[in-house]
Scaffold this motif. Structure first.
Motif, mmCIF file in Angstrom:
data_model
loop_
_atom_site.group_PDB
_atom_site.id
_atom_site.type_symbol
_atom_site.label_atom_id
_atom_site.label_comp_id
_atom_site.label_asym_id
_atom_site.label_seq_id
_atom_site.Cartn_x
_atom_site.Cartn_y
_atom_site.Cartn_z
ATOM 1 N N THR A 1 99.598 -11.720 -86.885
ATOM 2 C CA THR A 1 100.140 -11.008 -85.676
ATOM 3 C C THR A 1 100.295 -9.250 -85.463
ATOM 4 O O THR A 1 99.973 -9.140 -84.550
ATOM 5 C CB THR A 1 101.652 -11.481 -85.663
ATOM 6 O OG1 THR A 1 101.728 -12.639 -85.503
ATOM 7 C CG2 THR A 1 102.310 -11.245 -84.098
ATOM 8 N N ASP B 1 98.611 -11.824 -94.725
ATOM 9 C CA ASP B 1 97.794 -13.216 -93.401
ATOM 10 C C ASP B 1 96.663 -13.513 -94.188
ATOM 11 O O ASP B 1 96.106 -14.577 -94.063
ATOM 12 C CB ASP B 1 98.223 -12.472 -92.702
ATOM 13 C CG ASP B 1 99.875 -13.642 -92.492
ATOM 14 O OD1 ASP B 1 100.770 -13.669 -92.782
ATOM 15 O OD2 ASP B 1 100.418 -13.331 -90.905
ATOM 16 N N HIS C 1 100.032 -15.281 -83.457
ATOM 17 C CA HIS C 1 98.429 -15.584 -83.961
ATOM 18 C C HIS C 1 98.167 -17.167 -84.377
ATOM 19 O O HIS C 1 97.035 -17.699 -85.212
ATOM 20 C CB HIS C 1 98.066 -15.029 -85.187
ATOM 21 C CG HIS C 1 98.711 -14.618 -86.244
ATOM 22 N ND1 HIS C 1 98.031 -15.212 -87.199
ATOM 23 C CD2 HIS C 1 99.441 -14.487 -86.595
ATOM 24 C CE1 HIS C 1 98.400 -15.515 -88.561
ATOM 25 N NE2 HIS C 1 99.943 -14.417 -87.942
ATOM 26 N N HIS C 2 99.659 -17.811 -84.583
ATOM 27 C CA HIS C 2 99.754 -19.227 -85.307
ATOM 28 C C HIS C 2 99.382 -20.067 -83.359
ATOM 29 O O HIS C 2 99.615 -19.847 -82.395
ATOM 30 C CB HIS C 2 100.378 -20.053 -85.284
ATOM 31 C CG HIS C 2 101.027 -18.921 -86.519
ATOM 32 N ND1 HIS C 2 101.739 -17.644 -86.740
ATOM 33 C CD2 HIS C 2 100.594 -19.525 -87.737
ATOM 34 C CE1 HIS C 2 102.279 -17.502 -87.775
ATOM 35 N NE2 HIS C 2 101.356 -18.571 -88.483
ATOM 36 N N ASP D 1 104.613 -9.965 -92.177
ATOM 37 C CA ASP D 1 103.211 -9.746 -91.023
ATOM 38 C C ASP D 1 104.528 -9.930 -89.358
ATOM 39 O O ASP D 1 104.311 -9.075 -88.475
ATOM 40 C CB ASP D 1 102.233 -10.503 -90.660
ATOM 41 C CG ASP D 1 101.814 -10.965 -89.401
ATOM 42 O OD1 ASP D 1 101.262 -10.021 -88.777
ATOM 43 O OD2 ASP D 1 101.116 -12.169 -88.992
ATOM 44 N N ASP E 1 105.067 -13.651 -84.803
ATOM 45 C CA ASP E 1 104.033 -14.406 -85.663
ATOM 46 C C ASP E 1 104.904 -16.505 -85.386
ATOM 47 O O ASP E 1 105.066 -16.532 -86.068
ATOM 48 C CB ASP E 1 104.907 -13.698 -86.638
ATOM 49 C CG ASP E 1 103.508 -14.564 -87.783
ATOM 50 O OD1 ASP E 1 103.148 -14.645 -87.200
ATOM 51 O OD2 ASP E 1 104.616 -14.209 -89.020
HETATM 52 MN MN LIG Z 1 101.489 -14.019 -89.484
#
Ligand SMILES: [Mn+2]
Length: 503
Positions: free
Chosen positions: A266, A296, A245-246, A161, A223
């Motif tokens: 991401t 992911d 996306h975290h 990702d 990421d």
């Molecule tokens: Mn990721």
């Protein structure tokens, strides 16, 4: 043989009429504008100058009537006259350029209303305005403002990702003539990740722990979101772009920040930028992003959102599915992946039910796998995936945590057209294509759209009438559910009820 009649024709309808002339059967066109009639006659089309609302110039019979004029009021009178003159004809009316009341008046006398421009306007509005559109413009502005090279930094031990998203940032930078490198500290250790880098022939720059990125004109983090946390950058590094996306554990500072932890990858966030800007991701970039998305989300199972499915559909159109098979353990064949892509793109959702036509199919099993996979979409508890071979339409359905009996639903909805049956949670149907192809013959639409109208239409209607209402599925993990390991549910049961209702 089909006798077709066209009443009125604006500029938009001209191409349709010209192609209609090649469909076989007879074709008569009645238009008011002498020049348009003349230009149709030059194409050897039987066109007369006349009033589309006056039956004087109508032929003696018509199986299908198209009302394609530009003036809304005249179209309304034309569909009404057509219905009076040819009570049994299939009438298709164009409702562009009018309001909802106009559309309703056209619908009153037609079997099918075409309203293409409004769909196009919606799409254009989505691209031009709204939060994501504004964000896209800001990202480009920040990239354009960078002087020199851009370092696109992944976290240490980059996964698919992170690599896919980094490739997408490089691709976006390229569109504004900004040269970029993908940089990482640490190692690419996982065997699958190394295989991906080798098979896609990717060029990543491994940085030493004491590397100095000040030679770069700008820094983007993908990421992950903070310099010095899970990467080898000094914590005080000035960052231009962060896309991740975290959920961050501390405030994130950068000129441009896109943090959305509700998506599964991401790469999903990056796919939206590429799609909105109409940037071709290239085969390599799309393949890497799709692999990242699948890893992911654990093949669209874990933390998957509707945006992830949208992104997958976009990427599938560009990716090299066969190459993906070589990178990973092929838990999903290229054929199934392709079917899933079409299923996602063509889906219609009503409440928690999803129906989708995948068009022509080679492998029926792919339908069952796609129906199964689509149950993982958030808020979806019933799926129906169908496609056709030369002779039959095959449909495969799945339900999970829904308060309906799917086998019963399909028997009601599709049984009368062919045969249908199965269990409460997995069911199927098959319908001879002949019945539906006849409908398609009398229509301007591709077969897929005819099928959608008939099959999705009946399916949704039957669900609406079902005694128990569908419940939107929230957390499904607590629903104990025993699912057969094979596709036995698709074994269509020819029941007595079906025989009876058919007679
Ligand atoms: Mn990721």
């Amino acid at each position: 043989m089909t006798d077709r009649l066209v009443l009125g024709c604006g500029a938009a309808g001209t191409a349709v009429v010209e192609s209609m002339a090649r469909w076989g059967g007879t074709l008569r066109v009645v238009v008011e504008e002498p020049r348009r009639a003349e230009s149709f006659r030059e194409e050897s089309i039987d066109a007369v100058e006349g009033d589309p609302t006056d039956p004087t110039d109508f032929p003696s019979r018509a199986d299908v009537v198209f009302v394609f004029g530009e003036a809304p009021g005249r179209n309304e009178r034309a569909v009404e006259t057509a219905r009076e003159t040819f009570p049994h004809a299939h009438i298709v009316g164009y409702a562009g350029g009018g309001d909802a009341a106009h559309r309703a008046r056209i619908a009153e006398f037609t079997d099918r209303v075409i309203d293409l421009p409004s769909a196009m306007v919606d799409r254009i509005r989505d691209v031009a305005v709204g939060e994501r559109a504004e964000r896209t413009r800001r990202l480009l502005r920040v990239l354009r403002g960078i002087d020199g090279r851009l370092a696109v930094v992944t976290h240490d031990n980059p996964d698919p990702d992170a690599i896919g998203a980094a490739l997408a940032v490089c691709r976006l930078a390229e569109t504004v003539d900004l040269p970029a490198d993908i940089c990482y500290f640490g190692d690419i250790s996982h065997q699958e990740n190394r295989a991906m880098v080798n098979l896609l022939d990717l060029n990543l720059r491994q940085l030493d722990p004491d590397a100095d990125v000040s030679e770069y004109g700008g820094v983007a983090l993908v990421d992950h979101s903070r310099p010095g946390v899970n990467d080898g950058l000094p914590t005080d590094t000035a960052v231009d772009v962060v896309i991740d996306h975290h959920p961050p554990r501390a405030p994130v500072e950068a000129s441009f920040v896109d943090l959305h932890h509700e998506v599964g990858a991401t790469s999903t966030l990056l796919a939206d930028y590429l799609d909105r800007l109409d940037v071709d991701p290239t085969r390599t970039v799309a393949t890497a992003m799709l692999f990242g998305l699948r890893v992911d989300t654990n093949d669209f199972v874990r933390e998957v959102s509707p945006q992830d499915f949208e992104a997958a559909a976009f990427l599938l159109a560009h990716a090299d599915a066969a190459l993906l098979d070589r990178v990973e353990d092929p838990s999903m064949s290229a054929d199934v992946l392709d079917t899933l892509g079409r299923a996602i793109r063509n889906r219609e959702v009503e409440g928690s039910a999803l129906a989708t036509c995948v068009g022509q199919i080679r492998d029926r099993d792919a339908l069952a796998q796609a129906a199964d996979k689509l149950l993982d979409m958030e808020g979806v508890s019933v799926t129906l995936v169908y496609g056709f071979t030369d002779d039959f339409v095959y449909a495969s359905g799945r339900a999970r945590g829904a308060a309906i009996d799917l086998g019963e639903t399909l028997r009601d909805a599709l049984g009368p057209m062919g045969s249908a049956g199965g269990h409460a949670d997995m069911a199927g149907a098959q319908i001879p294509l002949g019945i539906l192809a006849d409908v398609g013959e009398a229509s301007t639409e591709p077969l897929r759209e005819v099928l959608e109208e008939v099959i999705s239409g009946h399916f949704f209607e039957t669900l609406d009438r079902a005694p128990s209402t569908l419940t939107a599925s929230g957390d499904r993990s607590d629903i104990a559910f025993e699912r057969p390991v094979d596709d036995a549910g698709d074994e269509v049961e020819e029941t007595d009820e079906f025989e009876a209702s058919d007679a």
